[in-house]
Structures are given as structure tokens and as C-alpha cells.
Design a protein around this motif. Sequence first.
Motif, PDB file in Angstrom:
ATOM      1  N   THR A 298       0.841  -1.190   0.000  1.00 41.23           N
ATOM      2  CA  THR A 298       0.000   0.000   0.000  1.00 41.23           C
ATOM      3  C   THR A 298       0.880   1.245   0.000  1.00 41.23           C
ATOM      4  OG1 THR A 298      -0.141   0.410   2.389  1.00 41.23           O
ATOM      5  CG2 THR A 298      -1.629  -1.253   1.461  1.00 41.23           C
ATOM      6  N   ASN A 299       0.253   2.370  -0.269  1.00 39.47           N
ATOM      7  CA  ASN A 299       0.959   3.649  -0.175  1.00 39.47           C
ATOM      8  C   ASN A 299       1.208   3.992   1.301  1.00 39.47           C
ATOM      9  OD1 ASN A 299      -1.809   4.251   0.404  1.00 39.47           O
ATOM     10  ND2 ASN A 299      -1.352   6.398   0.031  1.00 39.47           N
ATOM     11  N   PRO A 300       1.936   5.061   1.622  1.00 41.07           N
ATOM     12  CA  PRO A 300       2.331   5.333   3.010  1.00 41.07           C
ATOM     13  C   PRO A 300       1.197   5.470   4.017  1.00 41.07           C
ATOM     14  CG  PRO A 300       3.743   6.555   1.539  1.00 41.07           C
ATOM     15  CD  PRO A 300       2.684   5.930   0.672  1.00 41.07           C
ATOM     16  N   CYS A 301       0.047   5.978   3.612  1.00 42.39           N
ATOM     17  CA  CYS A 301      -1.060   6.105   4.573  1.00 42.39           C
ATOM     18  C   CYS A 301      -2.079   4.986   4.455  1.00 42.39           C
ATOM     19  CB  CYS A 301      -1.738   7.456   4.396  1.00 42.39           C
ATOM     20  SG  CYS A 301      -0.704   8.831   4.927  1.00 42.39           S
ATOM     21  N   ALA A 302      -1.781   4.005   3.608  1.00 43.42           N
ATOM     22  CA  ALA A 302      -2.508   2.721   3.524  1.00 43.42           C
ATOM     23  C   ALA A 302      -3.888   2.798   2.890  1.00 43.42           C
ATOM     24  CB  ALA A 302      -2.608   2.062   4.907  1.00 43.42           C
ATOM     25  N   GLU A 303      -4.259   3.932   2.273  1.00 37.21           N
ATOM     26  CA  GLU A 303      -5.572   3.984   1.633  1.00 37.21           C
ATOM     27  C   GLU A 303      -5.564   3.438   0.211  1.00 37.21           C
ATOM     28  OE1 GLU A 303      -3.841   8.024   0.432  1.00 37.21           O
ATOM     29  OE2 GLU A 303      -3.772   6.666   2.148  1.00 37.21           O
ATOM     30  N   GLU A 304      -4.361   3.163  -0.327  1.00 33.46           N
ATOM     31  CA  GLU A 304      -4.268   2.706  -1.710  1.00 33.46           C
ATOM     32  C   GLU A 304      -3.451   1.415  -1.834  1.00 33.46           C
ATOM     33  OE1 GLU A 304      -5.481   3.367  -4.578  1.00 33.46           O
ATOM     34  OE2 GLU A 304      -6.665   5.131  -4.091  1.00 33.46           O
ATOM     35  N   PRO A 305      -4.090   0.239  -1.771  1.00 33.33           N
ATOM     36  CA  PRO A 305      -3.389  -0.979  -2.182  1.00 33.33           C
ATOM     37  C   PRO A 305      -3.154  -0.919  -3.688  1.00 33.33           C
ATOM     38  CG  PRO A 305      -5.406  -1.478  -0.942  1.00 33.33           C
ATOM     39  CD  PRO A 305      -5.466  -0.040  -1.334  1.00 33.33           C
ATOM     40  N   LEU A 306      -1.943  -1.261  -4.118  1.00 38.89           N
ATOM     41  CA  LEU A 306      -1.594  -1.128  -5.528  1.00 38.89           C
ATOM     42  C   LEU A 306      -0.772  -2.323  -5.986  1.00 38.89           C
ATOM     43  CD1 LEU A 306      -0.610   2.654  -5.472  1.00 38.89           C
ATOM     44  CD2 LEU A 306      -2.572   1.693  -6.701  1.00 38.89           C
ATOM     45  N   PRO A 307      -0.841  -2.662  -7.276  1.00 34.79           N
ATOM     46  CA  PRO A 307      -0.025  -3.745  -7.824  1.00 34.79           C
ATOM     47  C   PRO A 307       1.419  -3.294  -7.975  1.00 34.79           C
ATOM     48  CG  PRO A 307      -1.226  -2.673  -9.583  1.00 34.79           C
ATOM     49  CD  PRO A 307      -1.695  -2.039  -8.309  1.00 34.79           C
ATOM     50  N   PRO A 308       2.343  -4.188  -8.330  1.00 36.08           N
ATOM     51  CA  PRO A 308       3.746  -3.779  -8.532  1.00 36.08           C
ATOM     52  C   PRO A 308       3.845  -2.641  -9.546  1.00 36.08           C
ATOM     53  CG  PRO A 308       3.568  -6.164  -8.518  1.00 36.08           C
ATOM     54  CD  PRO A 308       2.165  -5.640  -8.516  1.00 36.08           C
ATOM     55  N   GLY A 309       4.536  -1.570  -9.161  1.00 36.79           N
ATOM     56  CA  GLY A 309       4.654  -0.411 -10.032  1.00 36.79           C
ATOM     57  C   GLY A 309       3.435   0.479 -10.037  1.00 36.79           C
ATOM     58  N   GLY A 310       2.464   0.188  -9.189  1.00 35.93           N
ATOM     59  CA  GLY A 310       1.191   0.893  -9.225  1.00 35.93           C
ATOM     60  C   GLY A 310       1.272   2.336  -8.776  1.00 35.93           C
ATOM     61  N   SER A 311       0.339   3.140  -9.280  1.00 36.83           N
ATOM     62  CA  SER A 311       0.275   4.564  -8.983  1.00 36.83           C
ATOM     63  C   SER A 311      -1.182   4.977  -8.898  1.00 36.83           C
ATOM     64  CB  SER A 311       0.978   5.360 -10.086  1.00 36.83           C
ATOM     65  OG  SER A 311       0.573   6.709 -10.064  1.00 36.83           O
ATOM     66  N   CYS A 312      -1.456   6.031  -8.132  1.00 32.73           N
ATOM     67  CA  CYS A 312      -2.838   6.482  -8.040  1.00 32.73           C
ATOM     68  C   CYS A 312      -2.935   7.987  -7.865  1.00 32.73           C
ATOM     69  CB  CYS A 312      -3.550   5.803  -6.877  1.00 32.73           C
ATOM     70  SG  CYS A 312      -5.329   6.078  -6.905  1.00 32.73           S
ATOM     71  N   LEU A 313      -3.915   8.573  -8.536  1.00 31.40           N
ATOM     72  CA  LEU A 313      -4.240   9.992  -8.418  1.00 31.40           C
ATOM     73  C   LEU A 313      -5.345  10.161  -7.380  1.00 31.40           C
ATOM     74  CD1 LEU A 313      -4.422  10.464 -12.220  1.00 31.40           C
ATOM     75  CD2 LEU A 313      -2.807  11.726 -10.824  1.00 31.40           C
ATOM     76  N   LEU A 314      -5.252  11.204  -6.587  1.00 37.78           N
ATOM     77  CA  LEU A 314      -6.218  11.408  -5.516  1.00 37.78           C
ATOM     78  C   LEU A 314      -7.042  12.674  -5.723  1.00 37.78           C
ATOM     79  CD1 LEU A 314      -4.032  10.538  -2.391  1.00 37.78           C
ATOM     80  CD2 LEU A 314      -5.598   9.044  -3.641  1.00 37.78           C
ATOM     81  N   GLY A 315      -8.232  12.630  -5.183  1.00 33.91           N
ATOM     82  CA  GLY A 315      -9.115  13.788  -5.130  1.00 33.91           C
ATOM     83  C   GLY A 315     -10.195  13.501  -4.110  1.00 33.91           C
ATOM     84  N   SER A 316     -10.736  14.522  -3.461  1.00 32.84           N
ATOM     85  CA  SER A 316     -11.700  14.296  -2.383  1.00 32.84           C
ATOM     86  C   SER A 316     -12.880  15.246  -2.482  1.00 32.84           C
ATOM     87  CB  SER A 316     -11.017  14.461  -1.020  1.00 32.84           C
ATOM     88  OG  SER A 316     -10.005  13.500  -0.841  1.00 32.84           O
ATOM     89  N   ILE A 317     -14.062  14.699  -2.216  1.00 39.78           N
ATOM     90  CA  ILE A 317     -15.308  15.462  -2.205  1.00 39.78           C
ATOM     91  C   ILE A 317     -15.603  15.898  -0.772  1.00 39.78           C
ATOM     92  CG2 ILE A 317     -17.795  15.317  -2.582  1.00 39.78           C
ATOM     93  CD1 ILE A 317     -17.252  13.356  -4.838  1.00 39.78           C
ATOM     94  N   ASN A 318     -15.945  17.153  -0.609  1.00 37.57           N
ATOM     95  CA  ASN A 318     -16.264  17.718   0.696  1.00 37.57           C
ATOM     96  C   ASN A 318     -17.736  17.478   1.011  1.00 37.57           C
ATOM     97  OD1 ASN A 318     -16.668  19.267   2.985  1.00 37.57           O
ATOM     98  ND2 ASN A 318     -16.403  21.237   1.943  1.00 37.57           N
ATOM     99  N   LEU A 319     -18.032  16.469   1.825  1.00 39.77           N
ATOM    100  CA  LEU A 319     -19.418  16.097   2.110  1.00 39.77           C
ATOM    101  C   LEU A 319     -20.189  17.207   2.806  1.00 39.77           C
ATOM    102  CD1 LEU A 319     -19.042  12.387   3.315  1.00 39.77           C
ATOM    103  CD2 LEU A 319     -19.715  13.217   1.056  1.00 39.77           C
ATOM    104  N   SER A 320     -19.512  17.985   3.634  1.00 37.82           N
ATOM    105  CA  SER A 320     -20.233  19.019   4.388  1.00 37.82           C
ATOM    106  C   SER A 320     -20.807  20.102   3.476  1.00 37.82           C
ATOM    107  CB  SER A 320     -19.304  19.654   5.429  1.00 37.82           C
ATOM    108  OG  SER A 320     -18.265  20.391   4.819  1.00 37.82           O
TER     109      SER A 320
END
Length: 748
Positions: A261-283
Motif C-alpha cells: 500500500t501507499n504510506p497512509c494505507a488507503e491505496e493498495p496497488l499492484p507492482p509499479g502501481g500509482s494512483c491519483l487522488l481527489g476528495s469530495i467535501n461532504l459538508s
Amino acid sequence: MDIEEWLGGDNQLGIDIWQKKYCYNGETFDHWLDRICGGNADIREMIVQKKFLFGGRILANRGLHRTGLKITLSNCYVVTPPEDSIESIFECAGKLARTFSYGGGVGIDLSKLAPRGAKINNTASETSGAVSFTDLYSMVTGLIGQHGRRGALMLSLSCEHPDLEEFTNVKTDVERVTKANMSIRVTDEFMECVRDKRTFIQRFCRPETKDVIEKNLNAHEFFKKLCYANWDYGEPGCLYWDRIESWNLMSEFPDYHYASTNPCAEEPLPPGGSCLLGSINLSAFVKDGKFDEEEFRRTVGICVRGLNEVLEEGLPLHPLQEQRDSVRDWKQTGLGIMGLADMLIKLEMEYGTREAMDFCHTLGFIMADAAIRESALLAKESGKFPKCDTELLMMSPYFNENTSEETKELVKKYGIRNSQLLTIAPTGTLSTMLGISGGIEPIFANSYERRTVSLSDHDDFYKVYPPVVKEYMEKHNVAEEKDLPRFFVTAQNLDYKQRLNLQGTWQMHIDASISSTVNLPADFPETEVYDLYMYAWQIGCKGVTVFRDGCKRLGILTTNENEPKKEEEPKNGNRKKRGFVANVADDVVGKKRKLMTGCGSLHCTAFFDPHSGELLEAYLNKGSTGGCNNFMIGLSRMISLAARSGCDISSIVDQLKSCGSCPSYVVRTFTKRDTSKGSCCPMAVGWALLDMHAEMQREVQGISFEAETESNAAKSKAVINPCPKCGDELQFQGGCNICKTCGWTKCD
């Protein structure tokens, strides 16, 4: 529109964060919007309305590659795990360094490395084990700068590895592997052995020799030790690996496996994996006490499309070829949420209750269904991700639990554009900038105590309320926070089962994972950490870690409710008010420490006021080996000048401890393990000055060393982890250290 209008003129912290982290070269707010939105008018409007924000790398870097900068738009990477060879181990270190240099955080799994004592055919005769290389990768992380901060690293190890016990004990040495988070990949079989008090067989097979190393582990006793390490040191966390592998869109693909996973563990990824992040503000979707579900559904679709635009734009920008290949083949994105706790407060729902869980189930299904639907529409326009097998994808239990019939038909016809869509990241900097709660976390406290350093001889303290609390108190004429209704739940008074219940609820609808830290009070029973981890596994969480107020690991959380205010200096009729001291008098008290640094020995001598015990002068002299004596003289003079000018020792030491890592210091620490506390000469000097200052204060106040030691337990709640930028307390949320005063974060 300008930044003050967007964030509000009274949100100076948010304005500072934007200016220092995301604004490039003095650009205006409108120019920044144009740059990060890439011409997408819908995304621009979502950001203006504060309903959505891209992840930090996108907010800072999008479009800057055109200026010649080497940057990435991804927050998260997992490099291919190192094989059991010296070449592969150090090649992995090179991949780390390259990825860090572009601004990405990295996860590495060490489970393929041979356990300690395995026979090898070189002069060493046997291996030093998988765990020995945690120091190497931590060292690399500390060496590579990222625009004023250091890289973020996750190190993981399978419960099946014979070195598991050694891996678990690494963080009990608070000076070791300081630049990495650590987690254990636990299987259902392992957890069942823990529950049933059965022996768990650890097994490692060396591919080259076919040698098999086995170890019988008392799973229950080991897990109790793991829980104690978490209670006292906050690591390593648990990754429930079978749940990670089985609850996602790719679960039925026989050749698809996650590497770490990435350092904060929210993204399990395959070998060489990468992920783009974005977040919706529910409030932002709560108006007059009601949540706008249709607008939320529409926003999810817009954001999925926006992240895919960034994905294609950023494909050639990844540091490594294996990362470019992974993004091309799998096209992972990570759309998440923030402001959950604020939303629940606005809806007058208590965090973790059945009412809140039921409502979040509704929102989670809407989010998953809308995201998969939009990905199918993108596949119609641009094609499905290259390795998509639509039939296998539609067999996924996650897919079938989170899609409407209309969405299923679209996927059946077109496939989908992304193999991974949803996550919940910590959003530390983003949420702090907007003044809302981060990720899935409850609000940390209903108020904070802030410190303002004045030019006089004392600090001013004042109370700050999170915006959602302040707004409610003003609207309902609530004078004191103790009179707030019970739905103002905080991390300090929330039962851990309520905390985990909401995480488990959202995990039903999130195909990746959730960054999760359960914050515990100082008096939380050690034995209940065991129950907490078992409960998280039983309700289907993918990972969790705990952080107890007052534990020994750095990053301690405190609201300072019981912390004594800074004491006034001892009054003395013959002593003038502290100001600039031109010359140090003869009646001073001297103390000395010998330090061992990366270049050899260093002698630190300090002189203190005999009445107040405050620092007046410092002298540094190198020993007979290595180091620059002129540098030491210059540093001595600057420390002394600051001390004589009235600068308190904590501020001086904060600066010394913010100097980063020295390669020779880190190497010597790794090889000889005889260096003084710290990771560079200035940092070692800082620790030495603190030690001598503490000794001097005991002498001035007439406190024996034994009495000081006996009182440590009573002072545990006053322990603070200072922000390296401003010195205020750091909070630990979602696996990340966050400063609510200046906006500094370890993770961004």
C-alpha cells in the motif's frame, strides 16, 4: 475571485497553506484555477464551491511540466517488491530515490527477502534478514528532499515471513526507521489462529536453492505483543490482506495481485502501481439540515471524469517506466471524501450510531454506483482499460453489491475505464485549508489551544474552535463547549467501536482502502487494543492503526487540557528582565557533552544562568576526526547570539532539529550504531542542549534526578510532538502528522 474571497478573510491559515503549498510563482487565484482544472469548467465550479479538491500533487504540480520541472501528479506509488538479491535490493532503493525526487510517496513490501540466518554463497555466509533493510530504505527516504519536506514511505511484511517478530519490534526503538510507516499483512488464517489460540506456520522458500525455512509461531501470544507495541509505540499497523485482495473490482482476475500500500494505507496497488487522488467535501452538500443526494451523485461523475483527464495528462510524467506501464494498463484513480464529521454535525447525527451508519451506507452506494457508471461512460468514449475483462469484473462481489441495474448494463456493454476508483485518504492539508474535518476522521477536539509567541517574556494562549463548532455556537448562543449537544463527538470521547463501525460502513462501498487511525486516550487499557484489532477484522475493515495519547512514539496527540501553562521565570531581586545580554558574566554554570556524529566526535559545552537555568552560551569543538571546525564555530556563535537575545531554548532547538538528515550521519548510524541521538550534527547538538538544560533546571529547582524520574508518569499528558515548522502540537490523523497552526503535514 481572489484567495481571500474563496477561503474567507478570517481563514489566514488556509490562505497561508494555499500560498505556500499550491500557488506557483505568485500566480493569482484565478490563474491557479485555470492551471489545475485544465479547461474543465465543471471541475472549476466544484472547486470554487469547495465541493471538491484534487490531491496535493495535482494542486501543486499540474501544468508545471511545461516549465521544465520534473514533477508527478500522483501522490501514491508502490514499487515492485525487491527480490532476494543484493542487486534487486539496491535497485529498489534507487527507485525510491527517483520517485521521492518527483514528489511521490512510496510503499514497499519486503516479504520476498530471505529471513535472518538464511544461508548465502558470499563472504557473509548468511543473510542479515529482511528487517535489516528497513534501515536502508528509511535512510533513502530521509535523504531525498521534496520541496521543503521528506518523502513518505510504507514498509510492509507478510505474517507468513519468519522475520515477523523482528519486524514488529523495529519501532520500539524510537530512533530507528524514523522515516517510514510500517504495517503487517495479516491473513484470515493468521487471524483465526490468533482467535483460536492455534499455532501459525510461517514459511519462506528461497527460489534459487529451493531451501524452505519454517517457523511455528504462537499466533495468540505474538498478537498480544503486537498490540502492546501499538499501545506503547503506535506501530506497526495491520493490513487485513485477504479483505484487501477479495473486496475490489479486480478480485476475480486470477493474475492480479496487490504488492503493498501507499504510506497512509488507503491505496493498495499492484507492482509499479500509482494512483491519483481527489476528495469530495461532504459538508458542502448540507443545506438547511438536508443533504442534497442528487447534487452529490452529479459531483461524483464530474470528479471521476476530472481525475481521468489528469491521469491521461500525467501518464508520461511518472518517474519510472514500471509506473508508466501500470497506469497505462490499469488506470487507477482514487476519489474519496472529506468533511464527514462536519456533515454529520450539520445533520445533527452522532458519529458511529446506527442512524449515521445507515445514512453513510446510502451515500456510499450512491458514490460507488455513480463512479462506476461514469467510468463505463468514459469507456464508451475512449475505451476500457487495456487489461479489462468485463466478464470477470462483473463477477466481483464488490461490483455486484455496489451497482444499480442501469449501471450493470452500461458496464456489460462498454466495460469500464478504471480498474480502481474510490478511496478515503487522510486529506490533512486539504481539509485544514478548507477548515473541515479530514477524511473519515471525527473532529479531533471541539477546541484547541493556540500559542502566540510575544516579544515579551511570556507566551499568550487562546482558544480556537473548528469552524463547524464555532458556527453552531454562534447560531445557537452556546457560550461554552460543555453545553454543546451530544452529536458533537470528538476523537477524545468516541468509543472505538463507533469509530470502526463507520469505517466498516464506508469500506463496503470503497474498492480501494481507507486511511484510518483510531486515536485513543492515555488511559486506554492495553488489553483492549487486542479487542480493537479483532473487531476491525471481523467487521470487514481493510486496515487500521491506533495512536494512544502519551505513547512513546513521536507524533503524540494532545489537546493540552491538562497541560500546565508555561511557568514564569524565577524571580530574583538582582536579576534584570531577560533581554539581550552583551557579555556573559563569570558566575555561570557550565555543562559538557561528548557527541558521536557521522564525521566523528564532537564536544558541546553550554553555559547557563545560575538563577534561571536558561542557556546563555554554547561552544562546539570537533574531535580529531572529520568535520569542519569553522562551521562549528559559526553555529556556536549563532546559538549563543540567539540565547543572549532572549530566544528560549525550545525555539533554538526546534531550528536545529529541522535540519534534515546528513548522509554520513545516517550511514554511520546504520553501520556502527554509535551515533548520538539525531540524524545530523545540528540535531545532535539540539538534543544535547535540551539534555543539559533539563539537568540545569533540576538543579535550579532543587529537584533530584530520582524525583524527576518518579514524576514522569504524572507528566505524560504534557508531552508534545512539535511541528518542525512552527513548534505547535502535531495531530495524528489518518496515518499522518498534521499541524493545525501552520498547515504543515508529513503526508500531503
